[in-house]
Design an enzyme around this catalytic site. Structure first.
Site, PDB file in Angstrom:
ATOM      1  CG  HIS A 161      -1.183  -1.447   5.822  1.00 41.11           C
ATOM      2  ND1 HIS A 161      -1.615  -0.417   6.610  1.00 41.11           N
ATOM      3  CD2 HIS A 161      -1.525  -1.114   4.544  1.00 41.11           C
ATOM      4  CE1 HIS A 161      -2.178   0.509   5.843  1.00 41.11           C
ATOM      5  NE2 HIS A 161      -2.148   0.110   4.588  1.00 41.11           N
ATOM      6  CB  CYS A 167      -0.884  -0.026   1.244  1.00 43.02           C
ATOM      7  SG  CYS A 167      -2.121   1.292   1.307  1.00 43.02           S
ATOM      8  NE  ARG A 217      -0.459   4.210   8.984  1.00 43.36           N
ATOM      9  CZ  ARG A 217      -1.706   3.894   9.308  1.00 43.36           C
ATOM     10  NH1 ARG A 217      -2.093   3.958  10.566  1.00 43.36           N
ATOM     11  NH2 ARG A 217      -2.559   3.510   8.377  1.00 43.36           N
ATOM     12  CG  ASP A 271      -0.533   3.613   5.531  1.00 40.28           C
ATOM     13  OD1 ASP A 271      -1.737   3.690   5.815  1.00 40.28           O
ATOM     14  OD2 ASP A 271       0.373   3.975   6.313  1.00 40.28           O
ATOM     15  CB  CYS A 322      -5.416  -0.727   5.025  1.00 34.57           C
ATOM     16  SG  CYS A 322      -5.222  -0.240   3.295  1.00 34.57           S
TER      17      CYS A 322
HETATM   18 ZN   LIG Z   1      -3.302   0.897   3.123  1.00 34.98          ZN
END
Ligand SMILES: [Zn+2]
Length: 221
Positions: free
Chosen positions: A105, A46, A50, A48, A108
Site C-alpha cells: 500500500h 500490512c 488504514r 497498517d 507504508c
Molecule cells: Zn504498511
C-alpha cells in the site's frame, strides 16, 4: 492522560452496536459459519490501520483468511518458521484456498524503513530492522539510490518490488509449491493507493501495475 479509556469505550460501544443492530440482520450468515470456514483466499497485507481488506474487496466474514504484519512480508521457507509460514501452510494445505493475494500500500512506514535499514532511527527498533531484512532484495532493485533522494515514484517502486519479492518467497513454501504444481492455486500481487481508493494488480512478468478494470475484463466479467 486517560490511558486509552475514551477510545476503549468507543470500541466497546461499537461492539454493542454490532450486537444490537448489525448481527440480527446477518444472523443467518453467522450461524452458517458456526462450525467451519471455507475461505476462497489467503489475503496477506500490512498491519497498517488504514487498510480494510473486507471493505476494499467487498467480502463477508468467512471469505478471506487474513495474515497481517509490518510490511506484508512473507519470509522464505525455512528462514523464519513462525506465524506467517504456519498460516500459509494451514490456508493452503487444510483450507485449500484457491488464491493468495499479497497487498502492499501507499505511504507504508515499513517501506520507508526498508529504504534505509541502516538509519540510526531504527537503532531503537531492532526487531523491525531484523524483520525488514525479509524485504532487503526489493531494496536492492533500486541500486545505489540514496534514501534521501527517494521521491514518491521510488517509494512506490520499492513497495511494488517488495510485493513481487514476497510472491517469490511464497513459492518457496512447500504447500504453495505443491498447490501450484497441481494448478489449484493462483497468486496475485496488489498495490492499494489509500487516498485514491484504487487497487492496482501487479503483473509479475512485466513488473508493471495494471488497473483492476483491465485485469477483470480478461475474466470475461
Ligand atoms: Zn504498511
Amino acid at each position: 492522560m486517560d490511558c486509552g479509556r475514551d477510545t476503549l469505550a468507543k470500541l466497546l460501544a461499537g461492539v454493542q452496536t454490532f450486537q444490537q443492530d448489525v448481527y440480527p440482520g446477518n444472523a443467518e450468515l453467522f450461524e452458517s459459519l458456526a462450525h467451519s470456514q471455507a475461505p476462497s483466499t489467503l489475503f496477506i497485507t500490512c498491519a497498517d490501520s488504514r487498510i480494510s481488506p473486507s471493505l476494499i474487496t467487498q467480502t463477508q466474514p468467512g471469505e478471506l483468511f487474513i495474515v497481517r504484519n509490518v510490511g506484508n512480508l512473507v519470509p522464505a521457507y525455512g528462514e523464519m518458521l513462525g506465524g506467517v509460514s504456519s498460516a500459509i501452510e494451514y490456508a493452503v494445505a487444510v483450507l485449500k484456498v484457491k488464491n493468495i493475494i499479497i497487498c502492499g500500500h501507499s505511504n507504508c512506514g515499513a517501506m520507508g524503513a526498508l529504504m534505509n535499514l541502516n538509519d540510526p532511527k531504527l537503532d531503537g527498533l531492532p526487531t523491525v530492522r531484523s524483520w525488514m531484512r525479509n524485504g532487503e532484495a526489493a531494496r536492492a532493485t533500486l541500486g545505489e539510490l540514496k534514501a534521501e533522494d527517494a521521491g514518491p515514484a521510488q517509494i512506490r517502486d520499492l513497495t511494488e518490488n517488495n510485493v513481487l519479492l514476497q510472491l517469490a518467497h511464497l513459492r518457496t513454501h512447500p504447500a504453495v509449491a505443491r498447490a501450484l504444481a497441481q494448478d489449484s492455486l493462483t497468486l496475485q500481487g496488489w498495490y492499494y493507493d489509500i487516498p485514491k481508493g484504487q487497487v492496482s494488480v501487479l503483473d509479475e512478468q512485466s513488473r508493471k501495475s495494471r488497473p483492476v478494470s483491465e485485469v477483470l475484463s480478461e475474466f470475461g466479467a
